[in-house]
Design an enzyme around this catalytic site. Sequence first.
Site, mmCIF file in Angstrom:
data_model
loop_
_atom_site.group_PDB
_atom_site.id
_atom_site.type_symbol
_atom_site.label_atom_id
_atom_site.label_comp_id
_atom_site.label_asym_id
_atom_site.label_seq_id
_atom_site.Cartn_x
_atom_site.Cartn_y
_atom_site.Cartn_z
ATOM 1 N N THR A 185 -10.906 2.548 -7.261
ATOM 2 C CA THR A 185 -10.577 2.636 -5.835
ATOM 3 C C THR A 185 -10.944 4.041 -5.402
ATOM 4 O O THR A 185 -10.918 4.974 -6.200
ATOM 5 C CB THR A 185 -9.086 2.388 -5.568
ATOM 6 O OG1 THR A 185 -8.348 3.382 -6.254
ATOM 7 C CG2 THR A 185 -8.666 1.022 -6.020
ATOM 8 N N GLU A 330 -7.858 -3.911 -5.889
ATOM 9 C CA GLU A 330 -6.885 -4.393 -6.870
ATOM 10 C C GLU A 330 -6.680 -5.907 -6.809
ATOM 11 O O GLU A 330 -5.982 -6.476 -7.649
ATOM 12 C CB GLU A 330 -5.524 -3.707 -6.641
ATOM 13 C CG GLU A 330 -5.475 -2.239 -7.014
ATOM 14 C CD GLU A 330 -5.876 -1.307 -5.881
ATOM 15 O OE1 GLU A 330 -6.623 -1.749 -4.979
ATOM 16 O OE2 GLU A 330 -5.446 -0.143 -5.897
ATOM 17 N N LYS A 438 4.703 7.710 13.216
ATOM 18 C CA LYS A 438 6.154 7.602 13.404
ATOM 19 C C LYS A 438 6.524 8.406 14.635
ATOM 20 O O LYS A 438 6.419 9.621 14.643
ATOM 21 C CB LYS A 438 6.880 8.105 12.166
ATOM 22 C CG LYS A 438 6.720 7.132 11.019
ATOM 23 C CD LYS A 438 6.779 7.788 9.665
ATOM 24 C CE LYS A 438 6.158 6.858 8.633
ATOM 25 N NZ LYS A 438 4.929 7.349 8.050
ATOM 26 N N TRP A 443 7.617 2.899 14.859
ATOM 27 C CA TRP A 443 6.265 2.945 14.335
ATOM 28 C C TRP A 443 5.248 2.516 15.379
ATOM 29 O O TRP A 443 5.470 1.548 16.104
ATOM 30 C CB TRP A 443 6.135 2.026 13.118
ATOM 31 C CG TRP A 443 6.781 2.564 11.890
ATOM 32 C CD1 TRP A 443 7.537 3.698 11.802
ATOM 33 C CD2 TRP A 443 6.744 1.993 10.587
ATOM 34 N NE1 TRP A 443 7.972 3.866 10.513
ATOM 35 C CE2 TRP A 443 7.500 2.832 9.743
ATOM 36 C CE3 TRP A 443 6.138 0.864 10.035
ATOM 37 C CZ2 TRP A 443 7.672 2.580 8.390
ATOM 38 C CZ3 TRP A 443 6.308 0.600 8.682
ATOM 39 C CH2 TRP A 443 7.068 1.461 7.864
HETATM 40 P P1 ADP Z 1 -10.666 1.786 -0.819
HETATM 41 O O1 ADP Z 1 -9.224 2.189 -0.596
HETATM 42 O O2 ADP Z 1 -11.280 2.337 -2.030
HETATM 43 O O3 ADP Z 1 -11.505 1.787 0.415
HETATM 44 P P2 ADP Z 1 -10.291 -1.065 -0.765
HETATM 45 O O4 ADP Z 1 -11.493 -1.674 -0.203
HETATM 46 O O5 ADP Z 1 -9.652 -1.675 -1.922
HETATM 47 O O6 ADP Z 1 -10.638 0.305 -1.243
HETATM 48 O O7 ADP Z 1 -9.244 -0.862 0.407
HETATM 49 C C1 ADP Z 1 -8.225 -1.811 0.619
HETATM 50 C C2 ADP Z 1 -7.496 -1.493 1.892
HETATM 51 O O8 ADP Z 1 -8.350 -1.666 3.017
HETATM 52 C C3 ADP Z 1 -6.334 -2.395 2.176
HETATM 53 O O9 ADP Z 1 -5.198 -2.028 1.450
HETATM 54 C C4 ADP Z 1 -6.180 -2.238 3.678
HETATM 55 O O10 ADP Z 1 -5.461 -1.060 3.995
HETATM 56 C C5 ADP Z 1 -7.593 -2.059 4.145
HETATM 57 N N1 ADP Z 1 -8.119 -3.318 4.679
HETATM 58 C C6 ADP Z 1 -8.908 -4.208 4.064
HETATM 59 N N2 ADP Z 1 -9.210 -5.233 4.874
HETATM 60 C C7 ADP Z 1 -8.589 -4.997 6.048
HETATM 61 C C8 ADP Z 1 -8.491 -5.698 7.302
HETATM 62 N N3 ADP Z 1 -9.135 -6.834 7.522
HETATM 63 N N4 ADP Z 1 -7.740 -5.148 8.265
HETATM 64 C C9 ADP Z 1 -7.098 -3.973 8.068
HETATM 65 N N5 ADP Z 1 -7.153 -3.273 6.929
HETATM 66 C C10 ADP Z 1 -7.881 -3.777 5.928
#
Ligand code: ADP
Length: 543
Positions: A185, A330, A438, A443
């Site tokens: 990640t 993950e 916040k 929120w």
């Molecule tokens: P990195 O953190 O390395 O960019 P990821 O692609 O695993 O890797 O990121 C996952 C995160 O991306 C999620 O936990 C969420 O916060 C965000 N995310 C993914 N898809 C969406 C979506 N459709 N809308 C909003 N947030 C999203």
Amino acid sequence: MRGLMQDWPLLCHKIIDHAALNHGGRAVVSRSVEGPIHRTTYRELHGRALKVAQRLDRDGIRLGDRVATLAWNTWRHVEAWYGIMGIGAICHTVNPRLFPEQIAWIINHAGDRVLMLDLTFVPLVEKIAAQLPGIERYIVLTDAAHMPATSLNNAVAYESWLAEADGDFAWREFDENTAAGMCYTSGTTGNPKGVVYSHRSNVLHALITNTPDTFGSSARDVVLPVVPMFHANGWGLVFNAPMSGAKLVLPGARLDGASVYELMAAEKVSFTAGVPTVWLMLLQHLEATGAMLPDLKRMIIGGAAAPRSMIETYEDKYGVEVRHSWGMTEMSPLGTVCTLTADHDGLAADQRLDVKTSQGRTPFMVEMEITDDEGRVLPRDGATFGRLKVRGPAVSSSYFRDAADVLDGDGHFDTGDVATIDAGGYMRITDRSKDVIKSGGEWISTIALENLAVGHPQVAEAAVIGIKHPKWDERPLLIVVPKPGQVPTREDILGFMTGRVAKWWMPDDVVFVDEIPHTATGKIKKTALRDIFRDHVLPAGGG
Ligand code: ADP
């Protein structure tokens, strides 16, 4: 009593075996890194993947060894992907958009023995090679004619290396829980974390994503994974397409609007998937040229929130069914997909669009709940928001070389996202827990404000961050990239937003910039924006 069915292990290479046997003539088309369009078939790709396996085996790569790739989506990368996994080695897709020091850190942390890299990345890797003592061999994904002179230790052109194998080789057999892939990640805070997929989790994930209400690809589809294989397991598309027998189109290094459009039109792409920033680039290209997308039926927008105006434009103007999707590295990565049911048939267009802006529902094999900070499960009422937690056979249980327990008492993984879930199971991300603003004990969702702002006709991209405020703790600052040639004013934008969100959610200020920084996976880099605007002074009277 035990069931009397066969013990048929869920192994990734069985997917490419199936494709070669049953969809052998189906095309795999790539924009090569060298330039020209390259065509092959699942049958040929399968044969060459077996050669990769044989050749790695001859180099002494064994079960459990890590082989890294630093590469775009091309047929060679797919061959390597299956070849590495097929001997029980682990295909570690490294994200080349990370800083060079992070790339070196990740390769060393993973303990990679071989690095396969595209021509594009030879200069980058030459710079960090001295920091990579564990890499025994560099395989440049090209042929002898394009092989550059390089200082990389033991470097070889992929095609020359592969030609030393005759393909008379059988996949290794091993337990389905054996590690198959690895993806870090991006680690917006702290060091990157290594997610390790198993053969079983990848095969199950491919089955999940081939159901009709998720990606739903079939042998009639032409699939274009714009999302790179190094981003979150490539969203599983390199498993999903051959499993269903779909034609596969791979965009190589060129992800700009014109190049993606050109491939879509030439290959009649029917299904595609990528992050909002690439779909924004494609939209800008379509708007500038007047081109249409007659063959494209479905489009996954995920990895970051899809703005309402983007969903609306692709659906209404271009006739593409947009499926908003949420997931994370993950989770292999699919968590939810938004498709409508018969219950929505009677809704007005605007209400349907409201539903489509949610991140959607979980398919079977993903369990999801929201809880408060004490871990109490919160109601599915579409209004209460809480920490989003997940469970399933393709969800991480821990990170590579990290003793920390990442699961709560009943085995849920905390995603770090804040969300609501409604009675129909539709989930809506409010924010990442570290981005939510916040204000006065309540929120404010930065995602909701960003999505609203990009609905303004002069706005190309928008980001919202919290700015310290003496009275309210934090207040929202809206950062806007105008569309080319447009000069919107602060008042235009705030006027457009007024009445469409709660008054106390309205940004206290708007700033205009030429560019918003993005992370290595295409998300708005809020940490960088917070640094840039740390000392920004909000006008008096906000909140
Ligand atoms: P990195 O953190 O390395 O960019 P990821 O692609 O695993 O890797 O990121 C996952 C995160 O991306 C999620 O936990 C969420 O916060 C965000 N995310 C993914 N898809 C969406 C979506 N459709 N809308 C909003 N947030 C999203």
